[in-house]
Design an enzyme around this catalytic site. Sequence first.
Site, PDB file in Angstrom:
ATOM      1  N   GLU A 116       0.853  -1.191   0.000  1.00  0.00           N
ATOM      2  CA  GLU A 116       0.000   0.000   0.000  1.00  0.00           C
ATOM      3  C   GLU A 116       0.887   1.238   0.000  1.00  0.00           C
ATOM      4  O   GLU A 116       2.111   1.151   0.162  1.00  0.00           O
ATOM      5  CB  GLU A 116      -0.930  -0.013   1.222  1.00  0.00           C
ATOM      6  N   HIS A 232      -9.037   9.192   2.626  1.00  0.00           N
ATOM      7  CA  HIS A 232      -8.618   8.073   1.769  1.00  0.00           C
ATOM      8  C   HIS A 232      -8.845   8.492   0.324  1.00  0.00           C
ATOM      9  O   HIS A 232      -9.915   9.006  -0.006  1.00  0.00           O
ATOM     10  CB  HIS A 232      -9.421   6.815   2.104  1.00  0.00           C
ATOM     11  N   ARG A 290      -0.738   8.663   1.499  1.00  0.00           N
ATOM     12  CA  ARG A 290      -2.130   9.027   1.235  1.00  0.00           C
ATOM     13  C   ARG A 290      -2.402  10.522   1.126  1.00  0.00           C
ATOM     14  O   ARG A 290      -3.240  10.947   0.354  1.00  0.00           O
ATOM     15  CB  ARG A 290      -2.969   8.492   2.379  1.00  0.00           C
ATOM     16  N   HIS A 352     -11.386   9.391   6.416  1.00  0.00           N
ATOM     17  CA  HIS A 352     -11.134   7.969   6.646  1.00  0.00           C
ATOM     18  C   HIS A 352     -10.604   7.655   8.037  1.00  0.00           C
ATOM     19  O   HIS A 352     -10.983   6.674   8.647  1.00  0.00           O
ATOM     20  CB  HIS A 352     -10.124   7.514   5.587  1.00  0.00           C
ATOM     21  N   ARG A 387      -0.898   8.859   8.906  1.00  0.00           N
ATOM     22  CA  ARG A 387      -0.718   7.432   9.222  1.00  0.00           C
ATOM     23  C   ARG A 387      -0.283   6.638   7.990  1.00  0.00           C
ATOM     24  O   ARG A 387      -0.843   6.786   6.903  1.00  0.00           O
ATOM     25  CB  ARG A 387      -2.041   6.856   9.727  1.00  0.00           C
TER      26      ARG A 387
HETATM   27  P1  FAD Z   1     -13.627   0.643  15.902  1.00  0.00           P
HETATM   28  O1  FAD Z   1     -13.260  -0.616  15.263  1.00  0.00           O
HETATM   29  O2  FAD Z   1     -14.257   1.685  15.066  1.00  0.00           O
HETATM   30  O3  FAD Z   1     -14.622   0.312  17.111  1.00  0.00           O
HETATM   31  C1  FAD Z   1     -15.244   1.359  17.821  1.00  0.00           C
HETATM   32  C2  FAD Z   1     -16.206   0.770  18.839  1.00  0.00           C
HETATM   33  O4  FAD Z   1     -16.606   1.796  19.745  1.00  0.00           O
HETATM   34  C3  FAD Z   1     -17.502   0.220  18.254  1.00  0.00           C
HETATM   35  O5  FAD Z   1     -17.824  -0.952  18.956  1.00  0.00           O
HETATM   36  C4  FAD Z   1     -18.537   1.306  18.593  1.00  0.00           C
HETATM   37  O6  FAD Z   1     -19.865   0.824  18.757  1.00  0.00           O
HETATM   38  C5  FAD Z   1     -18.009   1.760  19.932  1.00  0.00           C
HETATM   39  N1  FAD Z   1     -18.447   3.093  20.354  1.00  0.00           N
HETATM   40  C6  FAD Z   1     -18.182   4.291  19.809  1.00  0.00           C
HETATM   41  N2  FAD Z   1     -18.748   5.274  20.546  1.00  0.00           N
HETATM   42  C7  FAD Z   1     -19.364   4.665  21.586  1.00  0.00           C
HETATM   43  C8  FAD Z   1     -20.141   5.131  22.681  1.00  0.00           C
HETATM   44  N3  FAD Z   1     -20.401   6.424  22.888  1.00  0.00           N
HETATM   45  N4  FAD Z   1     -20.641   4.221  23.542  1.00  0.00           N
HETATM   46  C9  FAD Z   1     -20.453   2.903  23.366  1.00  0.00           C
HETATM   47  N5  FAD Z   1     -19.715   2.402  22.345  1.00  0.00           N
HETATM   48  C10 FAD Z   1     -19.184   3.286  21.465  1.00  0.00           C
HETATM   49  N6  FAD Z   1      -6.670   0.100   9.223  1.00  0.00           N
HETATM   50  C11 FAD Z   1      -5.712  -0.787   8.957  1.00  0.00           C
HETATM   51  O7  FAD Z   1      -4.741  -0.913   9.720  1.00  0.00           O
HETATM   52  N7  FAD Z   1      -5.791  -1.586   7.865  1.00  0.00           N
HETATM   53  C12 FAD Z   1      -6.831  -1.515   6.983  1.00  0.00           C
HETATM   54  O8  FAD Z   1      -6.888  -2.262   6.028  1.00  0.00           O
HETATM   55  C13 FAD Z   1      -7.851  -0.569   7.238  1.00  0.00           C
HETATM   56  N8  FAD Z   1      -8.899  -0.447   6.394  1.00  0.00           N
HETATM   57  C14 FAD Z   1      -9.923   0.386   6.732  1.00  0.00           C
HETATM   58  C15 FAD Z   1     -11.055   0.426   5.924  1.00  0.00           C
HETATM   59  C16 FAD Z   1     -12.143   1.205   6.286  1.00  0.00           C
HETATM   60  C17 FAD Z   1     -13.358   1.244   5.417  1.00  0.00           C
HETATM   61  C18 FAD Z   1     -12.094   1.971   7.476  1.00  0.00           C
HETATM   62  C19 FAD Z   1     -13.262   2.812   7.894  1.00  0.00           C
HETATM   63  C20 FAD Z   1     -10.961   1.957   8.270  1.00  0.00           C
HETATM   64  C21 FAD Z   1      -9.873   1.168   7.901  1.00  0.00           C
HETATM   65  N9  FAD Z   1      -8.725   1.110   8.696  1.00  0.00           N
HETATM   66  C22 FAD Z   1      -7.745   0.218   8.400  1.00  0.00           C
HETATM   67  C23 FAD Z   1      -8.675   1.815   9.973  1.00  0.00           C
HETATM   68  C24 FAD Z   1      -8.998   0.812  11.087  1.00  0.00           C
HETATM   69  O9  FAD Z   1     -10.005  -0.061  10.641  1.00  0.00           O
HETATM   70  C25 FAD Z   1      -9.472   1.496  12.336  1.00  0.00           C
HETATM   71  O10 FAD Z   1      -8.607   2.532  12.690  1.00  0.00           O
HETATM   72  C26 FAD Z   1      -9.507   0.503  13.495  1.00  0.00           C
HETATM   73  O11 FAD Z   1     -10.269  -0.608  13.131  1.00  0.00           O
HETATM   74  C27 FAD Z   1     -10.092   1.172  14.707  1.00  0.00           C
HETATM   75  O12 FAD Z   1     -10.333   0.202  15.685  1.00  0.00           O
HETATM   76  P2  FAD Z   1     -10.969   0.656  17.057  1.00  0.00           P
HETATM   77  O13 FAD Z   1     -11.190  -0.575  17.837  1.00  0.00           O
HETATM   78  O14 FAD Z   1     -10.180   1.750  17.628  1.00  0.00           O
HETATM   79  O15 FAD Z   1     -12.391   1.299  16.640  1.00  0.00           O
HETATM   80  C1  SIN Z   2      -7.212   0.337   2.589  1.00  0.00           C
HETATM   81  O1  SIN Z   2      -7.410  -0.859   2.487  1.00  0.00           O
HETATM   82  O2  SIN Z   2      -6.972   1.066   1.632  1.00  0.00           O
HETATM   83  C2  SIN Z   2      -7.253   0.952   3.944  1.00  0.00           C
HETATM   84  C3  SIN Z   2      -6.004   0.687   4.659  1.00  0.00           C
HETATM   85  C4  SIN Z   2      -5.860   1.581   5.847  1.00  0.00           C
HETATM   86  O3  SIN Z   2      -6.650   2.487   6.055  1.00  0.00           O
HETATM   87  O4  SIN Z   2      -4.899   1.368   6.590  1.00  0.00           O
END
Ligand code: FAD
Ligand code: SIN
Length: 544
Positions: A116, A232, A290, A352, A387
């Site tokens: 990537e 993104h 990015r 993103h 990032r």
């Molecule tokens: P999340 O996985 O978003 O979880 C948040 C949690 O908090 C959820 O359960 C939600 O319900 C809960 N929550 C929020 N507010 C409250 C509240 N007030 N009360 C109770 N619960 C609450 N990163 C990579 O490293 N590789 C990738 O390939 C990649 N692809 C991506 C593709 C997409 C489409 C997106 C959107 C992001 C991508 N990212 C990627 C970024 C990565 O997915 C996220 O940064 C990471 O998953 C965040 O994890 P997290 O556990 O911090 O939050």
């Molecule tokens: C992607 O698959 O392009 C997202 C990867 C990332 O946000 O780290």
Amino acid sequence: MVNENIIKSDVLVIGTGAAGLSFALYADSDIKINMVSKAGPAESSTDRAQGGIAGVTSSGDTFKSHIKDTLTAGAGLCDKKTVKQVVKAAPERINDLRNWGVDFTGGKDNPDLGKEGGHSVRRILHHGDNTGHEIEDNLLKETLKKENVRLYSEHTAIDIILKDGRAVGAYIIDNRTLKVKTFLAGAVIMATGGCGKVYQYTSNPDVATGDGVAMAYRAGAQISNMEFIQFHPTCLYSVKETGFLITEAMRGEGAVLLNPAREKGRENGGETGGENFMSNYDSRKELAPRDIVARAIDSEMKKTGLKHLYLDIASYRKPEFIKQRFPMIYAKLKSLGIDITADKIPVVPAAHYSCGGIKVDRRGNTSIKGLIAIGECSCTGLHGANRLASNSLLEAVVYGKIIAAGIKKVIKDMSAERVSLKISSGISSGISPWKYTGKKLPEHQVFIEQNWMEIRRLMWNYMGIVRSNRRMKEALKRINIIEKEVNHYYWNYLINNSLIEMRNLVETAKIIIKSALMRKESRGLHYNQDYPKKSEKYRKDTVI
Ligand code: FAD
Ligand code: SIN
């Protein structure tokens, strides 16, 4: 008599994405953990991740190279010690994911490594193009097996409860009954993910409304670097579907961005009719970090007045390869009438990822005792001003382990400080139960919807990929007006999930604007036309 509205545990985890779940899986089984998620337990950015998780696992790769790529993307603002800590832990944490059932394409002995933007070698482990779902699904299944963990879905955290300067719990509303419960704990872990919904166009799920940052800010915690919102470059442009990501891994496999000139040339029967515009912006072309690719697309769109550009994989890879490497995207777009083995994909940038967040030290501690932050809502110093792709799932799992290792100490400190978790009985000075400020829901839902729309549009137009002093100042002026209106509803009506989120959206938007106004330079993801260059004076984190 047991009061079912007061729920106690050793640790309260708010969020069940990769960050919250990793902590729960690493934590010792004698720690009682309550976890809440404001929607279904799997609804998260984690579940949507496509590209994969970065880590050094091949003989052709080195820690030095992963560290260097992370620092280069971060544009001078990464915390070097954090970067080393995370990069070096990656291979073991990736093995832990495997042990929890995550199946990376190619298996352990011969993993298929993706590439990537910003990575100098192939180092992304993935599960086809649906890595996040594979991770969320397996981590959730494993967590549900743990007897010390209790999970409450459809429960939205409203605010952190403080006692003697310590975080001791949170007020949490049951979305179905609108009853507010008091969750108390020896430590509170914010794992609430990102804030993409602050913007009109985003790859993020509906739950990404910046709640963790807003709650921590209201509690008095330090918030850092929120001006660095990552856009993104390639989200699908479609009237039928919003916010669907086209993974950067597709560019890693040779897909090319097309501007209309090149597009016209191809329609006339040749490959040579237009320019390959990415080479006008960066020698790394489609695989530049990015911020560079998103700004290049933005600039091409402004030049041509078009609403989208194209991404072309069909001309560079055989249909069998495309279907096998990107099965989820292939199926999804087919259902929308686009065959990615033959057609070009209309794409636009979208909000993103939030590189900033609740400021934490290398153990995940925030500036408030007993409050810990993990995952996208935290700011560890790993990402700096931009990032590196696929470093965020890695950060979540690495910190899950670190925080789990230190959690008993945090809980112990609380008992050493003799902080009592008693609910106030009226005359005693305990923790107050929730005070309802209104009796009925707002009768005119249209005002709430209008505010949601205004905030998101305002942020897109004034606080997007390219910023200026005038736009940012105007954004602050307008957000202050919206904030007053939102507060009126919040304090005078019965609150529900939508009102809580809107209040957090305003709070987070305001933090983004204020942080951006503090940075009088352009660095990484923050580009201000009035200060187009980097400045050594501002080579530091913004703190609010
Ligand atoms: P999340 O996985 O978003 O979880 C948040 C949690 O908090 C959820 O359960 C939600 O319900 C809960 N929550 C929020 N507010 C409250 C509240 N007030 N009360 C109770 N619960 C609450 N990163 C990579 O490293 N590789 C990738 O390939 C990649 N692809 C991506 C593709 C997409 C489409 C997106 C959107 C992001 C991508 N990212 C990627 C970024 C990565 O997915 C996220 O940064 C990471 O998953 C965040 O994890 P997290 O556990 O911090 O939050
Ligand atoms: C992607 O698959 O392009 C997202 C990867 C990332 O946000 O780290």
